[in-house]
Design a protein around this motif. Sequence first.
Motif, PDB file in Angstrom:
ATOM      1  N   VAL A  89      10.473   5.555   0.990  1.00 22.47           N
ATOM      2  CA  VAL A  89       9.952   6.921   0.977  1.00 22.47           C
ATOM      3  C   VAL A  89      10.785   7.802   0.039  1.00 22.47           C
ATOM      4  O   VAL A  89      12.013   7.700  -0.003  1.00 22.47           O
ATOM      5  CB  VAL A  89       9.904   7.491   2.424  1.00 22.47           C
ATOM      6  N   ASN A  90      10.081   8.629  -0.743  1.00 19.77           N
ATOM      7  CA  ASN A  90      10.747   9.677  -1.515  1.00 19.77           C
ATOM      8  C   ASN A  90       9.816  10.882  -1.546  1.00 19.77           C
ATOM      9  O   ASN A  90       8.763  10.859  -2.182  1.00 19.77           O
ATOM     10  CB  ASN A  90      11.053   9.216  -2.951  1.00 19.77           C
ATOM     11  N   VAL A  91      10.195  11.912  -0.822  1.00 17.78           N
ATOM     12  CA  VAL A  91       9.359  13.118  -0.779  1.00 17.78           C
ATOM     13  C   VAL A  91      10.168  14.332  -1.241  1.00 17.78           C
ATOM     14  O   VAL A  91       9.839  15.466  -0.899  1.00 17.78           O
ATOM     15  CB  VAL A  91       8.763  13.360   0.636  1.00 17.78           C
ATOM     16  N   GLU A 116      12.448  21.144 -11.384  1.00 20.86           N
ATOM     17  CA  GLU A 116      12.354  20.927 -12.837  1.00 20.86           C
ATOM     18  C   GLU A 116      11.280  19.928 -13.263  1.00 20.86           C
ATOM     19  O   GLU A 116      10.759  20.038 -14.365  1.00 20.86           O
ATOM     20  CB  GLU A 116      13.693  20.412 -13.397  1.00 20.86           C
ATOM     21  N   GLU A 117      10.977  18.959 -12.401  1.00 21.80           N
ATOM     22  CA  GLU A 117      10.129  17.853 -12.860  1.00 21.80           C
ATOM     23  C   GLU A 117       8.779  18.344 -13.374  1.00 21.80           C
ATOM     24  O   GLU A 117       8.053  19.044 -12.675  1.00 21.80           O
ATOM     25  CB  GLU A 117       9.897  16.869 -11.697  1.00 21.80           C
ATOM     26  N   PRO A 135       4.690  14.283  -4.816  1.00 18.68           N
ATOM     27  CA  PRO A 135       4.263  14.536  -6.193  1.00 18.68           C
ATOM     28  C   PRO A 135       5.384  14.610  -7.228  1.00 18.68           C
ATOM     29  O   PRO A 135       5.115  14.485  -8.417  1.00 18.68           O
ATOM     30  CB  PRO A 135       3.568  15.903  -6.112  1.00 18.68           C
ATOM     31  N   ASP A 136       6.624  14.817  -6.800  1.00 23.71           N
ATOM     32  CA  ASP A 136       7.709  14.898  -7.784  1.00 23.71           C
ATOM     33  C   ASP A 136       8.540  13.617  -7.864  1.00 23.71           C
ATOM     34  O   ASP A 136       9.604  13.598  -8.479  1.00 23.71           O
ATOM     35  CB  ASP A 136       8.633  16.089  -7.456  1.00 23.71           C
ATOM     36  N   SER A 137       8.059  12.544  -7.214  1.00 22.27           N
ATOM     37  CA  SER A 137       8.909  11.349  -7.128  1.00 22.27           C
ATOM     38  C   SER A 137       8.345  10.141  -7.872  1.00 22.27           C
ATOM     39  O   SER A 137       8.792   9.011  -7.656  1.00 22.27           O
ATOM     40  CB  SER A 137       9.123  10.976  -5.658  1.00 22.27           C
ATOM     41  N   TYR A 138       7.379  10.373  -8.764  1.00 13.33           N
ATOM     42  CA  TYR A 138       6.704   9.218  -9.358  1.00 13.33           C
ATOM     43  C   TYR A 138       7.597   8.389 -10.283  1.00 13.33           C
ATOM     44  O   TYR A 138       7.390   7.190 -10.447  1.00 13.33           O
ATOM     45  CB  TYR A 138       5.409   9.652 -10.065  1.00 13.33           C
ATOM     46  N   VAL A 152       0.854  -1.190   0.000  1.00 15.15           N
ATOM     47  CA  VAL A 152       0.000   0.000   0.000  1.00 15.15           C
ATOM     48  C   VAL A 152       0.888   1.238   0.000  1.00 15.15           C
ATOM     49  O   VAL A 152       1.824   1.344   0.801  1.00 15.15           O
ATOM     50  CB  VAL A 152      -0.933   0.021   1.236  1.00 15.15           C
ATOM     51  N   GLY A 153       0.583   2.156  -0.913  1.00 14.92           N
ATOM     52  CA  GLY A 153       1.385   3.379  -0.978  1.00 14.92           C
ATOM     53  C   GLY A 153       0.516   4.613  -0.956  1.00 14.92           C
ATOM     54  O   GLY A 153      -0.604   4.613  -1.465  1.00 14.92           O
ATOM     55  N   VAL A 154       1.036   5.662  -0.336  1.00 18.70           N
ATOM     56  CA  VAL A 154       0.325   6.933  -0.363  1.00 18.70           C
ATOM     57  C   VAL A 154       1.134   7.904  -1.227  1.00 18.70           C
ATOM     58  O   VAL A 154       2.354   8.025  -1.084  1.00 18.70           O
ATOM     59  CB  VAL A 154       0.034   7.445   1.068  1.00 18.70           C
ATOM     60  N   LEU A 155       0.429   8.539  -2.163  1.00 16.24           N
ATOM     61  CA  LEU A 155       1.064   9.465  -3.095  1.00 16.24           C
ATOM     62  C   LEU A 155       0.518  10.879  -2.853  1.00 16.24           C
ATOM     63  O   LEU A 155      -0.478  11.062  -2.171  1.00 16.24           O
ATOM     64  CB  LEU A 155       0.730   9.087  -4.548  1.00 16.24           C
ATOM     65  N   GLY A 156       1.158  11.863  -3.449  1.00 15.77           N
ATOM     66  CA  GLY A 156       0.586  13.211  -3.509  1.00 15.77           C
ATOM     67  C   GLY A 156       0.797  14.038  -2.266  1.00 15.77           C
ATOM     68  O   GLY A 156       1.772  13.878  -1.527  1.00 15.77           O
ATOM     69  N   CYS A 157      -0.153  14.928  -2.005  1.00 21.19           N
ATOM     70  CA  CYS A 157       0.050  15.988  -1.008  1.00 21.19           C
ATOM     71  C   CYS A 157       0.176  15.477   0.419  1.00 21.19           C
ATOM     72  O   CYS A 157       0.989  15.983   1.188  1.00 21.19           O
ATOM     73  CB  CYS A 157      -1.079  17.017  -1.120  1.00 21.19           C
ATOM     74  N   MET A 158      -0.612  14.461   0.793  1.00 21.91           N
ATOM     75  CA  MET A 158      -0.483  13.941   2.173  1.00 21.91           C
ATOM     76  C   MET A 158       0.864  13.261   2.365  1.00 21.91           C
ATOM     77  O   MET A 158       1.446  13.311   3.449  1.00 21.91           O
ATOM     78  CB  MET A 158      -1.591  12.945   2.487  1.00 21.91           C
ATOM     79  N   ALA A 159       1.341  12.608   1.311  1.00 21.57           N
ATOM     80  CA  ALA A 159       2.659  11.968   1.382  1.00 21.57           C
ATOM     81  C   ALA A 159       3.700  13.050   1.665  1.00 21.57           C
ATOM     82  O   ALA A 159       4.558  12.899   2.534  1.00 21.57           O
ATOM     83  CB  ALA A 159       2.973  11.264   0.065  1.00 21.57           C
TER      84      ALA A 159
END
Length: 478
Positions: free
Chosen positions: A152-154, A159-160, A132-135, A105-112
């Motif tokens: 984790v990558n936040v 540039e992305e 949001p910049d680590s997809y 289970v992964g959480v993406l985006g602003c809460m991440a």
Amino acid sequence: MMDNILEGKKIDETRQGEALEMASSSNPNGKKLFLESYGCAMNFADSEVVASILIKQGYQTTNDELEADLILINTCSIRENAEERVRKRLTNFKYRKQHQPSLIVGVLGCMAERLKKQLLEEEKLVDIVAGPDSYRDLPSLINEVEGGQKAVNVLLSREETYADISPVRLDNKGISSFVSITRGCDNMCSFCVVPFTRGRERSRDPQTIVQECRELFEQGYREVTLLGQNVDSYRWNITNKGEIKDETKPTTNFAELMAMCAEVHPDLRIRFSTSHPKDMTDEVLETIAKYDNICNYIHLPVQSGNTEVLKKMNRGYSREWYLNRIDAIKRIVPEAAISTDIITGFCGETEEQHQDTLSLIEEVKFDFAYMYKYSERPKTLAERKYEDDIPEEVKQRRLTEIITLQREQGMVINQSYVGKTVKVLVEGTSKKSDDMLCGRNDQNTMVVFPKVDVQPASYVNVKITDCTSATLIGEVVA
Ligand code: 5AD
Ligand code: SF4
């Protein structure tokens, strides 16, 4: 900024079929991805980038969370209740993992981005936290988890823009699509968490944007919505200070970008969101007026009708400036529908200041409004500087007054369409009745009408005979 209206939408089955085909045609790994998105349109556009990255890795998308090997939730932090909804979902998945330990289970985006390791280490709700910049990093984050670790990558990027990734379209209809043109936001409105979760503003190469619009048109799409937190600050080859970066190359501003997209084909409707009152130029309005296929619809969030409150919100304009922009719209694009966002009960808002918001609503006559109670967000300027001192019941009462007034006005505006004929892009069968079709007019109002023999993604003229406060009702005319 964009509206928080698309909550909890899942990959649609029809499109999922296509996604599956794409996955199996390359290098299937036999694993299934369930992807769910909350929040603004930008999150939905980002989920299509995520799907593209993972399908290349061999994943198949699924609409059934029970058969998923990987569950990713693309999240929103804009208000507290948006986060609460996602937390409930994550807690559910945590129980699922007890029966299916291999489930990731992964959480993406602003809460991440906002909560970083908290969801992973303290609350132990998820395996992956990806901002949001680590997809692009998701495949290696998944590998780490498969190797028995949390990942984790936040990191936020300057540039992305994911410019080179062709999003996998996750909607089912193949008619209308989002195309992101900028990422991040530099505005620092004092109530807003977005600059912290999505990072610095950057614009995407215009050639890749036009190319994406062209491909969508060729695939049968007839509408694109150009997306950015503040589309008016789009700039390519121009610095923040307005200087040209590379003299040998062309520059592009938002008006020029819109024109380039409109030139793709006269049958491709161009929409855009969100405009910012401090940056929306007459050149943008003149471009809307010049092209028939740029929609006469402007979402121009005001937030408050009182200059003092706007100053505390750090919005960069006054009530008078906003009204001047409205005058410019009515002068240059008289057909335009205007919608807005309003926050009620911001720190220290007095009864008189609230009345100013009501009087502005009356003066402008918005076609539509998204209306919210102020929700204090950690780390924002408002949280650090002002007290969230308006009692909940006062916030609620003010919100009700605003909604009631807006609903009355929306009804009056819709009634003014009765007897007129509008051009509608057909989307399909109406949700409310199998005998009716639906679609939107140029002004973005939903129009329903009895079924005739037309295909989705075609244009029809509909004579309006009746309305509700949110919908126009009519019949197809030649
Ligand atoms: N509380 C309430 N509403 C907010 N918005 C942004 N931040 C907050 C907040 N802290 C609203 C604004 C914005 C819309 C997308 O969400 O009106 O334009
Ligand atoms: Fe929109 Fe302001 Fe938030 Fe930027 S900081 S996303 S302009 S509300």
